[in-house]
Design a protein around this motif. Structure first.
Motif, PDB file in Angstrom:
ATOM      1  N   ARG A   1     -48.689  39.102  19.931  1.00 50.17           N
ATOM      2  CA  ARG A   1     -49.180  39.501  18.617  1.00 50.17           C
ATOM      3  C   ARG A   1     -49.632  40.958  18.724  1.00 50.17           C
ATOM      4  N   ILE A   2     -49.039  41.833  17.939  1.00 54.41           N
ATOM      5  CA  ILE A   2     -49.371  43.254  18.000  1.00 54.41           C
ATOM      6  C   ILE A   2     -50.615  43.515  17.154  1.00 54.41           C
ATOM      7  N   GLU A   3     -51.629  44.112  17.790  1.00 50.67           N
ATOM      8  CA  GLU A   3     -52.865  44.435  17.081  1.00 50.67           C
ATOM      9  C   GLU A   3     -52.888  45.882  16.612  1.00 50.67           C
ATOM     10  N   GLU A   4     -52.305  46.774  17.391  1.00 48.61           N
ATOM     11  CA  GLU A   4     -52.265  48.196  17.039  1.00 48.61           C
ATOM     12  C   GLU A   4     -50.914  48.757  17.436  1.00 48.61           C
ATOM     13  N   ALA A   5     -50.361  49.615  16.590  1.00 50.41           N
ATOM     14  CA  ALA A   5     -49.048  50.193  16.869  1.00 50.41           C
ATOM     15  C   ALA A   5     -48.988  51.606  16.327  1.00 50.41           C
ATOM     16  N   GLU A   6     -48.241  52.436  17.015  1.00 47.82           N
ATOM     17  CA  GLU A   6     -47.954  53.781  16.520  1.00 47.82           C
ATOM     18  C   GLU A   6     -46.536  54.134  16.933  1.00 47.82           C
ATOM     19  N   GLY A   7     -45.768  54.704  16.021  1.00 43.58           N
ATOM     20  CA  GLY A   7     -44.413  55.145  16.303  1.00 43.58           C
ATOM     21  C   GLY A   7     -43.418  53.993  16.309  1.00 43.58           C
ATOM     22  N   GLN A   8     -42.159  54.348  16.497  1.00 45.38           N
ATOM     23  CA  GLN A   8     -41.076  53.377  16.574  1.00 45.38           C
ATOM     24  C   GLN A   8     -40.410  53.497  17.930  1.00 45.38           C
ATOM     25  N   PHE A   9     -40.060  52.365  18.541  1.00 43.06           N
ATOM     26  CA  PHE A   9     -39.345  52.410  19.810  1.00 43.06           C
ATOM     27  C   PHE A   9     -37.990  53.069  19.599  1.00 43.06           C
ATOM     28  N   ALA A  10     -37.607  53.922  20.533  1.00 38.13           N
ATOM     29  CA  ALA A  10     -36.310  54.586  20.505  1.00 38.13           C
ATOM     30  C   ALA A  10     -35.326  53.791  21.356  1.00 38.13           C
ATOM     31  N   SER A  11     -34.048  54.058  21.172  1.00 36.28           N
ATOM     32  CA  SER A  11     -33.026  53.312  21.915  1.00 36.28           C
ATOM     33  C   SER A  11     -32.935  53.763  23.363  1.00 36.28           C
ATOM     34  N   LYS A  12     -33.542  54.898  23.694  1.00 36.13           N
ATOM     35  CA  LYS A  12     -33.561  55.311  25.098  1.00 36.13           C
ATOM     36  C   LYS A  12     -34.879  56.007  25.413  1.00 36.13           C
ATOM     37  N   GLY A  13     -35.183  56.077  26.682  1.00 35.05           N
ATOM     38  CA  GLY A  13     -36.434  56.660  27.144  1.00 35.05           C
ATOM     39  C   GLY A  13     -36.992  55.807  28.257  1.00 35.05           C
TER      40      GLY A  13
ATOM     41  N   GLY B   1     -49.514  62.706  22.059  1.00 35.79           N
ATOM     42  CA  GLY B   1     -49.735  64.131  22.255  1.00 35.79           C
ATOM     43  C   GLY B   1     -49.027  64.688  23.482  1.00 35.79           C
ATOM     44  N   HIS B   2     -48.535  63.827  24.349  1.00 35.35           N
ATOM     45  CA  HIS B   2     -47.777  64.281  25.526  1.00 35.35           C
ATOM     46  C   HIS B   2     -46.314  64.467  25.138  1.00 35.35           C
ATOM     47  N   ASP B   3     -45.639  65.372  25.835  1.00 31.01           N
ATOM     48  CA  ASP B   3     -44.219  65.621  25.576  1.00 31.01           C
ATOM     49  C   ASP B   3     -43.421  64.330  25.646  1.00 31.01           C
ATOM     50  N   GLY B   4     -42.565  64.122  24.663  1.00 30.30           N
ATOM     51  CA  GLY B   4     -41.659  62.987  24.678  1.00 30.30           C
ATOM     52  C   GLY B   4     -42.248  61.673  24.206  1.00 30.30           C
TER      53      GLY B   4
ATOM     54  N   GLN C   1     -43.940  54.083  25.167  1.00 27.47           N
ATOM     55  CA  GLN C   1     -42.587  54.595  25.384  1.00 27.47           C
ATOM     56  C   GLN C   1     -42.548  56.109  25.224  1.00 27.47           C
ATOM     57  N   PHE C   2     -41.760  56.718  26.102  1.00 35.44           N
ATOM     58  CA  PHE C   2     -41.452  58.135  26.031  1.00 35.44           C
ATOM     59  C   PHE C   2     -39.949  58.284  25.918  1.00 35.44           C
ATOM     60  N   ALA C   3     -39.496  59.097  24.966  1.00 35.65           N
ATOM     61  CA  ALA C   3     -38.064  59.361  24.845  1.00 35.65           C
ATOM     62  C   ALA C   3     -37.609  60.268  25.981  1.00 35.65           C
TER      63      ALA C   3
END
Length: 160
Positions: free
Chosen positions: A49-61, A92-95, A115-117
Protein backbone atom coordinates in the motif's frame (compact mmCIF):
# COMPACT_ATOMS: atom_id res chain seq x y z
CA UNK A 1 -3.41 5.87 -2.44
CA UNK A 2 -2.60 3.18 -4.95
CA UNK A 3 -0.93 -0.18 -4.68
CA UNK A 4 2.50 -1.25 -5.82
CA UNK A 5 2.98 -4.87 -6.87
CA UNK A 6 6.33 -6.62 -6.77
CA UNK A 7 7.51 -10.06 -7.73
CA UNK A 8 10.69 -11.74 -8.87
CA UNK A 9 11.22 -13.73 -12.05
CA UNK A 10 13.86 -15.15 -14.35
CA UNK A 11 14.24 -16.59 -17.84
CA UNK A 12 11.27 -16.61 -20.18
CA UNK A 13 8.90 -15.31 -17.49
CA UNK A 14 11.00 -12.15 -17.00
CA UNK A 15 11.37 -11.82 -20.79
CA UNK A 16 7.60 -11.96 -21.23
CA UNK A 17 7.10 -9.17 -18.68
CA UNK A 18 9.73 -7.01 -20.41
CA UNK A 19 7.22 -6.72 -23.28
CA UNK A 20 4.48 -5.33 -20.98
CA UNK A 21 4.67 -1.49 -20.92
CA UNK A 22 2.94 -1.40 -17.51
CA UNK A 23 5.63 -3.49 -15.82
CA UNK A 24 9.02 -2.20 -14.76
CA UNK A 25 11.69 -4.91 -15.01
CA UNK A 26 14.96 -4.36 -13.14
CA UNK A 27 17.98 -6.59 -12.67
CA UNK A 28 20.11 -6.97 -9.57
CA UNK A 29 20.93 -10.15 -7.67
CA UNK A 30 17.63 -11.32 -9.12
CA UNK A 31 15.14 -9.75 -11.55
CA UNK A 32 12.53 -7.60 -9.83
CA UNK A 33 9.21 -6.76 -11.48
CA UNK A 34 7.16 -3.75 -10.37
CA UNK A 35 3.72 -2.48 -11.38
CA UNK A 36 1.33 0.11 -9.97
CA UNK A 37 -2.44 0.33 -10.11
CA UNK A 38 -5.58 -1.37 -8.89
CA UNK A 39 -4.81 -4.91 -10.06
CA UNK A 40 -1.61 -6.91 -10.10
CA UNK A 41 -0.40 -8.25 -13.46
CA UNK A 42 1.52 -10.97 -11.57
CA UNK A 43 0.26 -14.38 -10.45
CA UNK A 44 2.29 -14.20 -7.22
CA UNK A 45 4.31 -11.69 -5.26
CA UNK A 46 3.77 -8.89 -2.79
CA UNK A 47 1.28 -6.05 -2.70
CA UNK A 48 2.29 -2.85 -0.95
CA UNK A 49 0.00 0.00 0.00
CA UNK A 50 1.64 3.25 -1.12
CA UNK A 51 1.44 6.00 1.50
CA UNK A 52 3.58 8.65 -0.20
CA UNK A 53 4.70 8.99 -3.80
CA UNK A 54 6.51 11.47 -5.99
CA UNK A 55 7.24 11.23 -9.71
CA UNK A 56 6.56 8.44 -12.17
CA UNK A 57 8.72 5.35 -12.65
CA UNK A 58 10.64 5.46 -15.93
CA UNK A 59 11.18 2.47 -18.21
CA UNK A 60 14.91 2.56 -17.52
CA UNK A 61 17.26 3.66 -14.77
CA UNK A 62 18.13 2.13 -11.45
CA UNK A 63 16.20 1.43 -8.28
CA UNK A 64 17.10 1.41 -4.61
CA UNK A 65 14.68 -0.89 -2.76
CA UNK A 66 14.63 -1.04 1.03
CA UNK A 67 12.49 -3.38 3.12
CA UNK A 68 12.39 -1.87 6.61
CA UNK A 69 11.05 -4.20 9.35
CA UNK A 70 9.43 -1.70 11.73
CA UNK A 71 6.19 -1.27 13.62
CA UNK A 72 3.68 1.39 12.57
CA UNK A 73 5.04 4.03 14.98
CA UNK A 74 8.65 3.65 13.82
CA UNK A 75 7.51 3.56 10.19
CA UNK A 76 5.48 6.77 10.60
CA UNK A 77 8.45 8.52 12.21
CA UNK A 78 10.83 7.30 9.48
CA UNK A 79 8.49 8.40 6.68
CA UNK A 80 8.00 11.79 8.37
CA UNK A 81 11.79 12.27 8.59
CA UNK A 82 12.29 11.24 4.94
CA UNK A 83 9.51 13.53 3.72
CA UNK A 84 10.92 16.43 5.73
CA UNK A 85 14.36 15.91 4.14
CA UNK A 86 13.46 14.65 0.64
CA UNK A 87 17.10 14.86 -0.43
CA UNK A 88 17.52 11.63 1.61
CA UNK A 89 15.10 10.09 -0.90
CA UNK A 90 17.21 11.33 -3.80
CA UNK A 91 14.95 14.29 -4.66
CA UNK A 92 17.07 17.09 -6.04
CA UNK A 93 19.90 14.75 -7.07
CA UNK A 94 20.84 14.35 -10.73
CA UNK A 95 18.68 11.80 -12.51
CA UNK A 96 16.06 11.48 -9.75
CA UNK A 97 12.82 10.07 -11.18
CA UNK A 98 10.52 8.86 -8.42
CA UNK A 99 10.11 7.47 -4.93
CA UNK A 100 7.46 5.37 -3.21
CA UNK A 101 7.00 4.97 0.54
CA UNK A 102 4.71 2.12 1.40
CA UNK A 103 3.56 -0.56 3.79
CA UNK A 104 3.58 -4.32 3.47
CA UNK A 105 0.12 -5.11 4.91
CA UNK A 106 1.13 -8.71 5.71
CA UNK A 107 3.76 -7.79 8.29
CA UNK A 108 3.54 -3.99 8.61
CA UNK A 109 7.08 -3.52 7.23
CA UNK A 110 7.87 -0.23 5.58
CA UNK A 111 9.20 -0.22 2.03
CA UNK A 112 11.08 2.49 0.19
CA UNK A 113 11.72 2.49 -3.55
CA UNK A 114 13.76 5.24 -5.20
CA UNK A 115 14.42 5.41 -8.93
CA UNK A 116 17.02 7.33 -10.89
CA UNK A 117 16.87 7.55 -14.67
CA UNK A 118 20.62 8.16 -14.58
CA UNK A 119 23.41 8.98 -12.12
CA UNK A 120 22.03 6.72 -9.38
CA UNK A 121 25.56 5.79 -8.36
CA UNK A 122 26.26 9.46 -7.61
CA UNK A 123 23.38 9.44 -5.11
CA UNK A 124 24.67 6.22 -3.56
CA UNK A 125 28.04 7.95 -3.07
CA UNK A 126 26.44 11.01 -1.45
CA UNK A 127 26.08 12.12 2.17
CA UNK A 128 22.30 12.03 1.67
CA UNK A 129 22.48 8.29 0.93
CA UNK A 130 24.65 7.66 3.99
CA UNK A 131 22.05 9.50 6.10
CA UNK A 132 19.23 7.57 4.38
CA UNK A 133 20.90 4.33 5.48
CA UNK A 134 21.44 5.68 9.01
CA UNK A 135 17.78 6.66 9.33
CA UNK A 136 16.70 3.18 8.20
CA UNK A 137 19.02 1.59 10.77
CA UNK A 138 17.70 3.93 13.50
CA UNK A 139 14.11 3.00 12.63
CA UNK A 140 14.71 -0.74 12.97
CA UNK A 141 17.06 -0.60 15.96
CA UNK A 142 14.31 -1.48 18.41
CA UNK A 143 13.25 -4.52 16.36
CA UNK A 144 16.73 -6.02 16.45
CA UNK A 145 16.97 -6.53 12.68
CA UNK A 146 18.54 -4.38 10.01
CA UNK A 147 16.98 -3.00 6.85
CA UNK A 148 17.42 -4.97 3.65
CA UNK A 149 18.63 -2.64 0.91
CA UNK A 150 19.04 -3.79 -2.68
CA UNK A 151 19.99 -2.02 -5.89
CA UNK A 152 18.59 -2.84 -9.31
CA UNK A 153 19.26 -1.63 -12.83
CA UNK A 154 16.05 -1.27 -14.79
CA UNK A 155 17.58 -2.32 -18.09
CA UNK A 156 20.86 -4.17 -18.12
CA UNK A 157 22.06 -2.07 -21.05
CA UNK A 158 21.95 1.05 -18.85
CA UNK A 159 24.88 -0.21 -16.78
CA UNK A 160 24.24 2.45 -14.13
Amino acid sequence: MSNLYMTFASGSVADRFRENPDVLVASGNETILLAEGDKSPFQSGKTFRIEEAEGQFASKGNIVYANVPVDSNARSLLFHRLLTEKSRLGAGHDGFTAYRLGVDPDDNHGIVLIQFAEAGNKFRDSTDYVLFQEWLKDAVEQKGAGPIIKHYVVTEADNL
